[in-house]
Design a protein around this motif. Sequence first.
Motif, PDB file in Angstrom:
ATOM      1  N   LEU A  91      -5.794   9.296  -8.199  1.00 46.92           N
ATOM      2  CA  LEU A  91      -4.949  10.062  -7.036  1.00 46.92           C
ATOM      3  C   LEU A  91      -4.960  10.914  -7.034  1.00 46.92           C
ATOM      4  O   LEU A  91      -5.078  12.867  -7.769  1.00 46.92           O
ATOM      5  N   LYS A 104       7.456 -16.440 -10.632  1.00 47.47           N
ATOM      6  CA  LYS A 104       6.289 -16.362 -11.953  1.00 47.47           C
ATOM      7  C   LYS A 104       7.295 -16.991 -13.054  1.00 47.47           C
ATOM      8  O   LYS A 104       6.517 -17.437 -14.016  1.00 47.47           O
ATOM      9  N   ILE A 155       0.810  -1.616  -0.362  1.00 42.68           N
ATOM     10  CA  ILE A 155       0.350  -0.451  -0.270  1.00 42.68           C
ATOM     11  C   ILE A 155       0.755   1.365   0.184  1.00 42.68           C
ATOM     12  O   ILE A 155       1.989   1.677   0.227  1.00 42.68           O
ATOM     13  N   ARG A 156       0.110   2.439  -0.576  1.00 42.92           N
ATOM     14  CA  ARG A 156       0.665   3.591  -0.573  1.00 42.92           C
ATOM     15  C   ARG A 156       0.396   4.835   0.150  1.00 42.92           C
ATOM     16  O   ARG A 156       0.562   5.575  -0.353  1.00 42.92           O
ATOM     17  N   ASP A 209       1.827   7.894  -8.615  1.00 37.02           N
ATOM     18  CA  ASP A 209       3.037   7.618  -9.877  1.00 37.02           C
ATOM     19  C   ASP A 209       3.682   8.840 -10.335  1.00 37.02           C
ATOM     20  O   ASP A 209       3.997   8.403 -11.443  1.00 37.02           O
ATOM     21  N   TYR A 210       3.680  10.063  -9.466  1.00 32.78           N
ATOM     22  CA  TYR A 210       4.072  11.009 -10.054  1.00 32.78           C
ATOM     23  C   TYR A 210       5.365  10.657  -9.025  1.00 32.78           C
ATOM     24  O   TYR A 210       6.174  10.520  -8.840  1.00 32.78           O
ATOM     25  N   GLU A 256       9.466  -4.808   0.079  1.00 33.93           N
ATOM     26  CA  GLU A 256       9.057  -4.922   2.031  1.00 33.93           C
ATOM     27  C   GLU A 256       8.540  -6.004   2.812  1.00 33.93           C
ATOM     28  O   GLU A 256       8.764  -5.720   3.703  1.00 33.93           O
ATOM     29  N   PHE A 288      -4.500   8.013  -3.386  1.00 33.26           N
ATOM     30  CA  PHE A 288      -5.555   7.207  -4.235  1.00 33.26           C
ATOM     31  C   PHE A 288      -6.923   7.692  -2.886  1.00 33.26           C
ATOM     32  O   PHE A 288      -7.026   7.591  -2.200  1.00 33.26           O
ATOM     33  N   ASP A 297       5.827  -2.295  -9.022  1.00 31.90           N
ATOM     34  CA  ASP A 297       4.931  -2.076  -7.043  1.00 31.90           C
ATOM     35  C   ASP A 297       5.496  -3.296  -6.955  1.00 31.90           C
ATOM     36  O   ASP A 297       5.406  -3.577  -5.861  1.00 31.90           O
ATOM     37  N   GLU A 298       5.870  -4.271  -7.717  1.00 30.56           N
ATOM     38  CA  GLU A 298       6.082  -5.895  -7.679  1.00 30.56           C
ATOM     39  C   GLU A 298       7.203  -5.768  -7.189  1.00 30.56           C
ATOM     40  O   GLU A 298       7.571  -6.382  -6.119  1.00 30.56           O
ATOM     41  N   ALA A 319       0.904  -8.367  -9.607  1.00 26.66           N
ATOM     42  CA  ALA A 319      -0.033  -9.000 -10.819  1.00 26.66           C
ATOM     43  C   ALA A 319      -1.214  -9.280 -11.130  1.00 26.66           C
ATOM     44  O   ALA A 319      -1.266  -9.984 -11.638  1.00 26.66           O
ATOM     45  N   LEU A 361       8.203   5.781   1.661  1.00 16.41           N
ATOM     46  CA  LEU A 361       7.784   4.648   1.695  1.00 16.41           C
ATOM     47  C   LEU A 361       9.381   3.681   0.613  1.00 16.41           C
ATOM     48  O   LEU A 361       9.519   2.229   0.954  1.00 16.41           O
ATOM     49  N   SER A 402       6.812  -5.398 -12.520  1.00 18.36           N
ATOM     50  CA  SER A 402       6.165  -3.442 -12.638  1.00 18.36           C
ATOM     51  C   SER A 402       7.000  -3.050 -10.837  1.00 18.36           C
ATOM     52  O   SER A 402       7.993  -4.156 -10.072  1.00 18.36           O
ATOM     53  N   PHE A 451      -4.907   7.012 -12.581  1.00 25.03           N
ATOM     54  CA  PHE A 451      -3.245   4.910 -12.364  1.00 25.03           C
ATOM     55  C   PHE A 451      -3.865   4.117 -11.793  1.00 25.03           C
ATOM     56  O   PHE A 451      -4.818   3.551 -10.846  1.00 25.03           O
ATOM     57  N   PRO A 452      -3.511   2.567 -12.524  1.00 21.49           N
ATOM     58  CA  PRO A 452      -4.362   1.677 -11.825  1.00 21.49           C
ATOM     59  C   PRO A 452      -3.980   1.156 -10.523  1.00 21.49           C
ATOM     60  O   PRO A 452      -2.565   1.564  -9.878  1.00 21.49           O
ATOM     61  N   LEU A 484      -1.460  -4.299  -8.525  1.00 20.59           N
ATOM     62  CA  LEU A 484      -0.233  -3.968  -9.064  1.00 20.59           C
ATOM     63  C   LEU A 484       0.969  -5.001  -8.581  1.00 20.59           C
ATOM     64  O   LEU A 484       1.525  -5.658  -9.456  1.00 20.59           O
ATOM     65  N   ALA A 485       1.073  -5.066  -7.802  1.00 19.58           N
ATOM     66  CA  ALA A 485       2.255  -5.288  -6.724  1.00 19.58           C
ATOM     67  C   ALA A 485       1.599  -7.316  -6.468  1.00 19.58           C
ATOM     68  O   ALA A 485       3.069  -7.926  -6.470  1.00 19.58           O
ATOM     69  N   ARG A 536       6.931  -4.710  -3.632  1.00 19.44           N
ATOM     70  CA  ARG A 536       6.949  -5.587  -2.987  1.00 19.44           C
ATOM     71  C   ARG A 536       7.777  -6.749  -2.105  1.00 19.44           C
ATOM     72  O   ARG A 536       7.774  -6.723  -0.965  1.00 19.44           O
ATOM     73  N   THR A 539       4.776   9.554  -2.715  1.00 18.90           N
ATOM     74  CA  THR A 539       4.020   8.195  -2.633  1.00 18.90           C
ATOM     75  C   THR A 539       3.585   7.238  -3.706  1.00 18.90           C
ATOM     76  O   THR A 539       3.299   6.091  -3.650  1.00 18.90           O
ATOM     77  N   LEU A 557      -4.669  14.282  -9.894  1.00 16.64           N
ATOM     78  CA  LEU A 557      -3.612  14.001 -10.455  1.00 16.64           C
ATOM     79  C   LEU A 557      -3.713  13.441 -12.043  1.00 16.64           C
ATOM     80  O   LEU A 557      -2.925  12.678 -12.334  1.00 16.64           O
ATOM     81  N   PRO A 589      -2.258   0.065  -7.239  1.00  8.91           N
ATOM     82  CA  PRO A 589      -0.653  -0.390  -6.996  1.00  8.91           C
ATOM     83  C   PRO A 589      -1.329  -1.776  -6.684  1.00  8.91           C
ATOM     84  O   PRO A 589      -0.060  -2.302  -6.226  1.00  8.91           O
TER      85      PRO A 589
END
Lengths: 93, 193, 102
Positions: free
Chosen positions: A61, C87, A24-25, B155-156, C60, A86, C53-54, A53, B101, C51, A44-45, A50-51, C57, B153, A41, A47
């Motif tokens: 956002l 993967k 988490i962001r 996408d930017y 982390e 988000f 984020d992967e 897959a 983060l 990605s 966006f997908p 995404l993390a 993750r 945090t 902003l 995250p």
Amino acid sequence: MILAPGTAIRVKDDWPEAKGPVHIRTPHYLRGRPGTIVRHLGDFPNPEDLAFARPAAKRPLYHVAFSKDVLFDGQGTTDELLVEIFGHWLEAA
Amino acid sequence: MSNILETDGERLLQAVLGLLAKKGIASPLDIQAQIASTDNATPGQGARMVAKAWTDPDYCALMLADGTKAAEALDIPMRGMPPLGVMENTAAIHNLIVCTLCSCYPRAVLGYPPFWYKSAAYRARAVRDPRGLLEEWKTVIAPEVKIRVVDSTADYRWMVLPLRPAGTEGWNEAQLAAIVREGDMVGVTVPSV
Amino acid sequence: MDQEKPRAHHDMGGIAKFMCEPVDIEPHGLTEFDKTVDAIRQILGAKKIMSTDELRRAIEAIPEDQYLRLSYYRKWIRSITDNLLAKGVFTEAELRAALEEP
């Protein structure tokens, strides 16, 4: 619905990291804290998906401003924080 | 599984490099080409943007509205890069960028993030005690100037457009770019002459 | 606040533990190791194999003591390896064999 600049919000006081593996962001120090929308902003997908897959839907956002005094100090500083959050982490203040 | 991931990083890297080449994903030449292209991104790119913004009001407006377009206008490659946002320092506000983060950094225009930017101390202290943190660089922001800490945090990627220092009247873009440092564009220092 | 909430260890903003720790502001150039790991990450990203984020993750997921001890790019190569194994880009047997090669 896109939140307008100036909207008062609160960051959700959620702690999904306590329940299992997540990504988490939203920083811990903002959870449950009040802030103000500065601007949208873009979308966006997510995250959090995404993390892992997983298919990631786009989410709005926002740049959100927070009073540093409210977050940390309580001594009257005008310093502030500006953080990308988000929309699904925000609720009405 | 956890055991093998604890293998020393150098050995892990050599093994992964071999496997990526064998699988046709990345050859040693691909890796060298990627390193060479990454080495082209340096704080000098961001400094060129700042210097142009200081001398060209239209460019300054573009940079504040859309950092990615402003970078591309100076032939800085932005394809595949996250969107670039620019925070403007004024007489009333000083911006400081951090990523609490991880280490999100505007690499396209500033290059690899510096060591300190990735450190636990920087990440922890920036949001809670920015003025104390800035003392590490002997940077003092006047009490009446608001500090805005930008926690990067998502996408930017964010850079700071610093204030043009006094004593630079009449300077051209190349002269101005030469005084703009990496830290000025993160907000830990301010340009001076 | 630090103790009560289940903060993840990479989530470092404002935590008391580092408030008095000085920042090492000296420039530290990247090594060949660092740049190579960085380049792999970019290639895997461009090829949509892994990605950002992967990558994050799996960084982390590194236990806190190692997260704090390992260098930045040692965390990255560990995360990259973790992701590529998960993967099926290569198997653990293939990785073990590659580690045995001189």
